[in-house]
Design a protein around this motif. Structure first.
Motif, short mmCIF file in Angstrom:
data_model
loop_
_atom_site.label_atom_id
_atom_site.label_comp_id
_atom_site.label_asym_id
_atom_site.label_seq_id
_atom_site.Cartn_x
_atom_site.Cartn_y
_atom_site.Cartn_z
N GLN A 170 6.51 -5.76 -0.88
CA GLN A 170 5.10 -6.52 -0.39
C GLN A 170 4.08 -5.80 -1.12
N ALA A 171 3.77 -4.67 -1.61
CA ALA A 171 2.76 -4.03 -2.47
C ALA A 171 2.59 -4.54 -3.77
N GLY A 172 3.60 -5.32 -4.25
CA GLY A 172 3.65 -6.05 -5.41
C GLY A 172 3.01 -7.30 -5.11
N GLN A 173 3.61 -8.00 -4.19
CA GLN A 173 2.88 -9.22 -3.68
C GLN A 173 1.41 -9.31 -3.53
N ALA A 174 0.86 -8.11 -2.81
CA ALA A 174 -0.49 -7.73 -2.38
C ALA A 174 -1.31 -7.67 -3.78
N ALA A 175 -0.76 -7.19 -4.70
CA ALA A 175 -1.40 -6.84 -6.00
C ALA A 175 -1.37 -8.07 -6.82
N GLY A 176 -0.47 -8.80 -6.63
CA GLY A 176 -0.46 -10.02 -7.37
C GLY A 176 -1.56 -10.91 -6.84
N LYS A 177 -1.49 -11.07 -5.37
CA LYS A 177 -2.67 -11.76 -4.68
C LYS A 177 -4.09 -11.33 -5.03
N ALA A 178 -4.43 -10.34 -5.26
CA ALA A 178 -5.40 -9.42 -5.42
C ALA A 178 -5.88 -9.73 -6.89
#
Length: 65
Positions: free
Chosen positions: A9-17
């Motif tokens: 989830q942290a990776g997804q959030a970083a990718g979206k940001a």
């Protein structure tokens, strides 16, 4: 198991940001390009108007002959 999910989830959030920041950077670049083009066009029009004014003065004073 929860650690993997949190990391994902942290990776997804970083990718979206990152994607959002890339979109914003692209928009800023487009705006800057547009502003530069507008400034260049305005400068060209001012230059043409100045040349026209000089020619009018030359014609009126007889210096253009």
């Amino acid at each position: 198991m929860a650690d993997n999910k949190q990391a994902f989830q942290a990776g997804q959030a970083a990718g979206k940001a990152e994607e959002k920041s890339n979109v914003l950077v692209d928009k800023v670049k487009e705006a800057a390009t547009g502003a530069g083009t507008a400034a260049q066009t305005a400068g060209q029009k001012i230059s043409e108007a100045a040349v026209g004014a000089v020619n009018v003065v030359k014609d009126k004073t007889g210096l253009g002959k």
